[in-house]
Structures are given as C-alpha cells and as structure tokens.
Motif scaffolding. Structure first.
Motif, mmCIF file in Angstrom:
data_model
loop_
_atom_site.group_PDB
_atom_site.id
_atom_site.type_symbol
_atom_site.label_atom_id
_atom_site.label_comp_id
_atom_site.label_asym_id
_atom_site.label_seq_id
_atom_site.Cartn_x
_atom_site.Cartn_y
_atom_site.Cartn_z
ATOM 1 N N LEU A 114 23.278 40.578 35.553
ATOM 2 C CA LEU A 114 24.003 39.310 35.503
ATOM 3 C C LEU A 114 24.887 39.241 34.257
ATOM 4 N N VAL A 115 24.359 39.683 33.120
ATOM 5 C CA VAL A 115 25.127 39.677 31.872
ATOM 6 C C VAL A 115 26.347 40.591 31.997
ATOM 7 N N TYR A 116 26.143 41.802 32.507
ATOM 8 C CA TYR A 116 27.262 42.745 32.654
ATOM 9 C C TYR A 116 28.325 42.207 33.625
ATOM 10 N N ARG A 117 27.875 41.605 34.718
ATOM 11 C CA ARG A 117 28.828 41.030 35.683
ATOM 12 C C ARG A 117 29.581 39.844 35.080
ATOM 13 N N THR A 118 28.893 39.053 34.276
ATOM 14 C CA THR A 118 29.540 37.915 33.620
ATOM 15 C C THR A 118 30.597 38.396 32.637
ATOM 16 N N ILE A 119 30.284 39.408 31.870
ATOM 17 C CA ILE A 119 31.253 39.983 30.927
ATOM 18 C C ILE A 119 32.476 40.490 31.677
ATOM 19 N N GLN A 120 32.244 41.166 32.792
ATOM 20 C CA GLN A 120 33.344 41.682 33.603
ATOM 21 C C GLN A 120 34.208 40.536 34.138
ATOM 22 N N LEU A 121 33.576 39.478 34.610
ATOM 23 C CA LEU A 121 34.300 38.324 35.140
ATOM 24 C C LEU A 121 35.133 37.652 34.047
ATOM 25 N N ILE A 122 34.564 37.526 32.868
ATOM 26 C CA ILE A 122 35.302 36.936 31.735
ATOM 27 C C ILE A 122 36.548 37.768 31.432
ATOM 28 N N LYS A 123 36.394 39.077 31.478
ATOM 29 C CA LYS A 123 37.541 39.961 31.236
ATOM 30 C C LYS A 123 38.587 39.822 32.338
ATOM 31 N N GLU A 124 38.128 39.797 33.584
ATOM 32 C CA GLU A 124 39.053 39.684 34.721
ATOM 33 C C GLU A 124 39.813 38.364 34.689
ATOM 34 N N LEU A 125 39.140 37.281 34.338
ATOM 35 C CA LEU A 125 39.771 35.962 34.284
ATOM 36 C C LEU A 125 40.517 35.724 32.967
ATOM 37 N N LYS A 126 40.393 36.683 32.067
ATOM 38 C CA LYS A 126 41.063 36.625 30.761
ATOM 39 C C LYS A 126 40.742 35.338 30.010
#
Length: 125
Positions: free
Chosen positions: A97-109
C-alpha cells in the motif's frame, strides 16, 4: 552451547510439525539471531554458533509469540521498527500500500503531500 548451524536448524524443525511453528519463522529467527544473510544461511551450515540466545528466543516462539515480538522489531520498507505486544506488526500488504501510494503521488505530481499515520502503533507507515 555451540552447535553447527545445520544441527540448530534441523533440531528446530521438529517444532514445525509438533507445535505448528512455521518453517519460515524458524529460518527468520535463526538468520536474525546469528546475523546471517540468506546466502550465509546456506554457506555456513557447518559453522558453529553459540545457540543460547536462539534457544531462549525459540522457546518464546513455541509459546505462540510472533517472531517479530520475540526479536523486538519488524522489517518494513527496508527499515526496522521496534514492536512489542502494544504495537501492531507491520504487514507486507501495508508495505505494498505504501509503495502504491508513493507511485500514485508521483503520477499525480502532488507536491508536498501530507500523509497521517494514526493508530498503527509502530508508526511505520
């Protein structure tokens, strides 16, 4: 008492069937107690180790205490967090969940995200 690693391991495996302790937990406990990597665990089978601390920890594991509580820490996102009976043990699903959240934050800038970790006990999130 000093024993060869292979003897410590094989003698510990009787608890897998008799007491329903997992083989994974025994291997993890051995590696952490003797500071062994996965490769060391294979290559150092004929080396001798003082097993006093391991035996003490194994007794706690046999009594049903989770291996993370026995060790006093749990790994999460490549870090070690102190845990005890008053904290939750971090789970691999939460790590995902943490890794996916980090990825989402990056994708959404999202710049300067604010994330609050409440009620987990260990504060690992």
């Amino acid at each position: 008492m000093t024993k060869k690693l292979k003897d410590i391991y094989s003698q510990s495996l009787i608890y897998v069937d008799e007491i329903n302790v997992s083989k994974r937990d025994i291997e993890y406990l051995i590696k952490e107690t003797f500071s062994l990597t996965d490769v060391d665990f294979i290559l150092k089978q004929d080396e001798s180790f003082d097993d006093a601390l391991f035996v003490q920890r194994l007794e706690e594991l046999i009594k049903g205490k989770p291996v993370e509580y026995v060790l006093g820490y749990a790994s999460f996102c490549l870090l070690k967090f102190n845990v005890n009976e008053n904290t939750l043990i971090p789970r691999s699903e939460t790590e995902d969940l943490v890794y996916r959240t980090i990825q989402l934050i990056k994708e959404l800038k999202i710049e300067n995200p604010k994330i609050l970790d409440i009620g987990t006990g260990s504060g690992c999130i």
